[in-house]
Design an enzyme around this catalytic site. Structure first.
Site, PDB file in Angstrom:
ATOM      1  N   LYS A 122       0.840  -1.203   0.000  1.00 27.45           N
ATOM      2  CA  LYS A 122       0.000   0.000   0.000  1.00 27.45           C
ATOM      3  C   LYS A 122       0.878   1.257   0.000  1.00 27.45           C
ATOM      4  CE  LYS A 122      -0.333  -0.178   4.999  1.00 27.45           C
ATOM      5  NZ  LYS A 122      -0.790  -1.032   6.094  1.00 27.45           N
ATOM      6  N   TYR A 156      17.665  29.156   9.231  1.00 29.50           N
ATOM      7  CA  TYR A 156      16.478  29.893   9.690  1.00 29.50           C
ATOM      8  C   TYR A 156      16.377  29.865  11.218  1.00 29.50           C
ATOM      9  CZ  TYR A 156      14.413  30.121   5.004  1.00 29.50           C
ATOM     10  OH  TYR A 156      14.159  30.385   3.687  1.00 29.50           O
TER      11      TYR A 156
END
Ligand SMILES: *Cc1c(COP(=O)(O)O)cnc(C)c1O
Length: 347
Positions: A32, A243
């Site tokens: 899946k 950042y």
């Protein structure tokens, strides 16, 4: 020079062998979510080596059917007549997991094979015990329906000592007997409890070489994720990287900038210190993960622009480790690689 996810065919073959060493049951390979993010196109050893292939929804079943005539199990089952027709056209075996699906399945004019899913305590999909006992006679009485297997799913299989495992197994044994095929075991149960194996086991994560436990059982990582160094910086003690300036060098440092970020599926929440493999040496991630880049402290190793860093997928740096450093699980990391990453097949 994009990030590359290289899918090792020999690792997939090997991991399937580990399942066979652990259990004599037939194997339902869980493919899946595009084979846990490994791409249905690149997992031929699983497609050819398993007894049944399981996907969650019809579009994946359709893709898979173009590659193989092997049994495909549709885990979500069908909810409309259209879906039923599509599933039958693809010759899927269909999971029946709720009451509403019974009438639909019973309305089929065509023969079909089903797996009945019972809820033994996870409380997600599955008929509860009373529903199962109530409806089983009618299902059995329909000559068009073949009950291929009765299945259930563990909620806590990766916690071997959790008493819910025994409770679920007991409930399953009370509701079923050896006259039908049975299936309960995911990877964790395959590795930890032979009493759960029955006729079909359902390995997922272990096929891709990640272990649900601290022990890796020798499983071989199937996906190796790598990306190139695109810049090298020399910074002074006291200077910050990235950042939010959330990492500051406490001494002069050499920083490699690697062309991979959360836009590729590298986890944004990876902590400072998360290991990255560069020229066979583990180096720590420093500063925040950006969309397209990460920064790595290479002060204690040698590297040049163009060298490839390995983010995960070798014995030295497993995806389970990155999962720990980013407070998630290997499943989420493997299924989360974006389509900006180039997928290739390796031996
Ligand atoms: C995904 C899935 C599995 C496989 O679980 P792993 O932990 O990856 O081995 C087994 N059974 C069902 C019903 C699943 O949905």
């Amino acid at each position: 020079m994009p990030a590359i996810a290289a899918i090792s065919q020999s690792a997939l073959t090997y991991n399937l062998k580990v399942v066979k060493r652990k259990s004599n049951a037939k194997i339902v390979a869980m493919v899946k979510a595009n084979a846990y993010g490994h791409h249905l196109d690149l997992i031929t050893p699983l497609i050819d080596g398993a007894d049944v292939l399981a996907v969650s929804e019809l579009p994946q079943a359709q893709l898979l059917r173009q590659k193989t005539q092997r049994p495909i199990l549709l885990l979500s089952g069908v909810n409309t007549h259209t879906e039923l027709q599509q599933a039958l056209a693809l010759n899927c075996q269909i999971v029946l997991h709720n009451q509403e699906q019974i009438a639909l399945i019973n309305s089929s004019k065509q023969a079909l094979s089903i797996w009945i899913k019972i809820d033994t305590g996870m409380h997600r999909l599955g008929l509860d015990g009373a529903e199962y006992q109530q409806y089983l006679p009618a299902i059995k009485a329909n000559p068009l329906i073949k009950i291929e297997c009765v299945m259930s799913h563990f909620a806590c299989a990766d916690e071997v000592q959790n008493p819910q495992n025994q409770a679920q197994l007991k409930a399953f044994l009370q509701l079923t007997d050896s006259q039908t095929n049975r299936s309960m075991a995911n990877s964790a149960a395959i590795l930890s409890n032979a009493k759960t194996h029955f006729e079909f086991v359902r390995p997922g994560i272990m096929l891709y070489g990640a272990s649900p436990f601290a022990d890796d059982f020798g499983l071989k990582p199937a996906m190796q994720l790598s990306a190139p160094i695109i810049a090298i910086k020399h910074i002074k003690a006291g200077e910050a990287v990235g950042y939010g300036a959330n990492w500051t060098a406490n001494k002069d440092a050499t920083i490699a900038i690697i062309a991979i970020g959360y836009g590729d599926g590298y986890p944004r929440h990876a902590k400072n210190g998360t290991p990255i493999l560069i020229n066979d040496q583990l180096c720590p991630l420093v500063g925040r993960v950006s969309m397209d880049m990460i920064s790595v402290n290479i002060s204690n190793s040698f590297a040049a622009i163009g060298d490839r860093a390995i983010l995960w997928g070798t014995d030295k740096l497993r995806v389970e480790t990155i999962a720990k450093y980013s407070s998630t699980i290997s499943y989420e990391l493997l299924t989360g690689i974006s389509n900006r990453v180039e997928f290739i097949q390796t031996i």
